[in-house]
Design an enzyme around this catalytic site. Structure first.
Site, PDB file in Angstrom:
ATOM      1  N   TYR A 154     -65.930   6.270  73.192  1.00 43.70           N
ATOM      2  CA  TYR A 154     -64.946   5.231  72.856  1.00 43.70           C
ATOM      3  C   TYR A 154     -63.836   5.802  71.964  1.00 43.70           C
ATOM      4  O   TYR A 154     -62.689   5.362  72.022  1.00 43.70           O
ATOM      5  CB  TYR A 154     -65.663   4.062  72.181  1.00 43.70           C
ATOM      6  CG  TYR A 154     -64.903   2.759  72.244  1.00 43.70           C
ATOM      7  CD1 TYR A 154     -64.525   2.206  73.468  1.00 43.70           C
ATOM      8  CD2 TYR A 154     -64.567   2.064  71.086  1.00 43.70           C
ATOM      9  CE1 TYR A 154     -63.835   1.010  73.531  1.00 43.70           C
ATOM     10  CE2 TYR A 154     -63.887   0.861  71.132  1.00 43.70           C
ATOM     11  CZ  TYR A 154     -63.530   0.340  72.360  1.00 43.70           C
ATOM     12  OH  TYR A 154     -62.851  -0.846  72.421  1.00 43.70           O
ATOM     13  N   LYS A 161     -59.461  -0.035  67.093  1.00 43.86           N
ATOM     14  CA  LYS A 161     -60.072  -1.346  66.871  1.00 43.86           C
ATOM     15  C   LYS A 161     -60.437  -1.542  65.396  1.00 43.86           C
ATOM     16  O   LYS A 161     -60.375  -2.660  64.875  1.00 43.86           O
ATOM     17  CB  LYS A 161     -61.313  -1.508  67.745  1.00 43.86           C
ATOM     18  CG  LYS A 161     -61.019  -1.654  69.235  1.00 43.86           C
ATOM     19  CD  LYS A 161     -60.250  -2.922  69.546  1.00 43.86           C
ATOM     20  CE  LYS A 161     -60.137  -3.150  71.050  1.00 43.86           C
ATOM     21  NZ  LYS A 161     -59.328  -4.355  71.376  1.00 43.86           N
TER      22      LYS A 161
END
Length: 252
Positions: A154, A161
């Site tokens: 990720y 995020k």
């Protein structure tokens, strides 16, 4: 309970296709009585949205990485619909080559791109959204567990995020005086177009399902239910929070 969004107008930014988390939010909010307005960033996305929304008047072009485009889109929304009661920010992007391998492999350009589109855009949306938002109003952003844990592959999106969630807290502090509350939803791993861009996404989805408390994935509609709540007057006391909708994956 039904009709919690009656007489509310809500802008949804980030519907790409019927598998989008944003579309799940749109469906539930429509069921709860909301009048919806959609933004899209490019012609290819418009083609997909038109399969879902049959009113072209409610489709507004907006590139969330371009402040001038946000300003123009919100001016159009204000002219067509008047002030609105909420904005759903479901926007993120990173180069596919940065969603695999090691975080050290990311270039400065790739890092900045992910931050600009996925995190800074929320600040730009909030700043320009002040002129179209009622008092009270709500802004909801979409996050993921990779913001606080090092999820395989990720990488740069997890960092973006994390910045997004920090932006939520600071925006919540500063937007409160305008009657705007800001929150985020940390959605579970759902098979969306964005997730399929992560290397090894099938393993990610499998591992996520194994960690849910009931062995079932969270759904678009479950995320949508929480989004509807955060857009409604039932949530006026919820400010600057990140609500997990992941079937308990974050517990383990």
């Amino acid at each position: 309970m039904s009709g919690i969004l009656e007489n509310k107008k809500i802008v949804i930014m980030g519907v790409a296709n019927k598998r989008s988390i944003a579309w799940g939010c749109a469906k539930v909010m429509a069921e709860q009585g909301a009048e919806l307005i959609y933004t899209y960033n490019r012609d290819r996305t418009l083609k997909s949205i038109k399969k879902l929304v049959d009113d072209d008047n409610r489709l507004i072009q907006c590139d969330a990485s371009d402040e001038a485009s946000i300003q123009a889109a919100f001016n159009t929304i204000l002219d067509r619909f008047g002030k609105v009661d909420g904005i759903v920010h479901s926007i993120a992007f990173a180069n596919q080559e940065d969603l695999g391998g090691e975080i050290m492999d990311v270039t400065e350009e790739g890092y900045n791109l992910a931050q600009d589109v996925s995190a800074y855009s929320l600040i730009a949306v909030a700043r320009n959204g002040r002129k179209i938002l009622n008092d009270p109003a709500s802004i909801v952003a979409m996050s993921y567990f990779g913001a606080e844990r090092a999820i395989p592959n990720y990488n740069v999106m997890g960092v973006a995020k994390a910045a997004l969630e920090a932006n939520v807290r600071y925006l919540a502090r500063d937007m409160g005086k305008y009657g705007v509350r800001v929150n985020a939803i940390s959605a579970g791993a759902i098979k969306t177009l964005a997730v399929t861009g992560v290397q090894g996404h099938k393993d990610l989805l499998r591992m996520s399902q194994e960690r849910t408390v009931d062995g079932k994935d969270a759904t678009q509609e479950e995320v949508g239910g929480t989004c509807a709540f955060l857009m409604s007057d039932l949530s006026t006391g919820v400010v600057g929070d990140v609500i997990y909708v992941d079937k308990g994956v974050h517990l383990i």
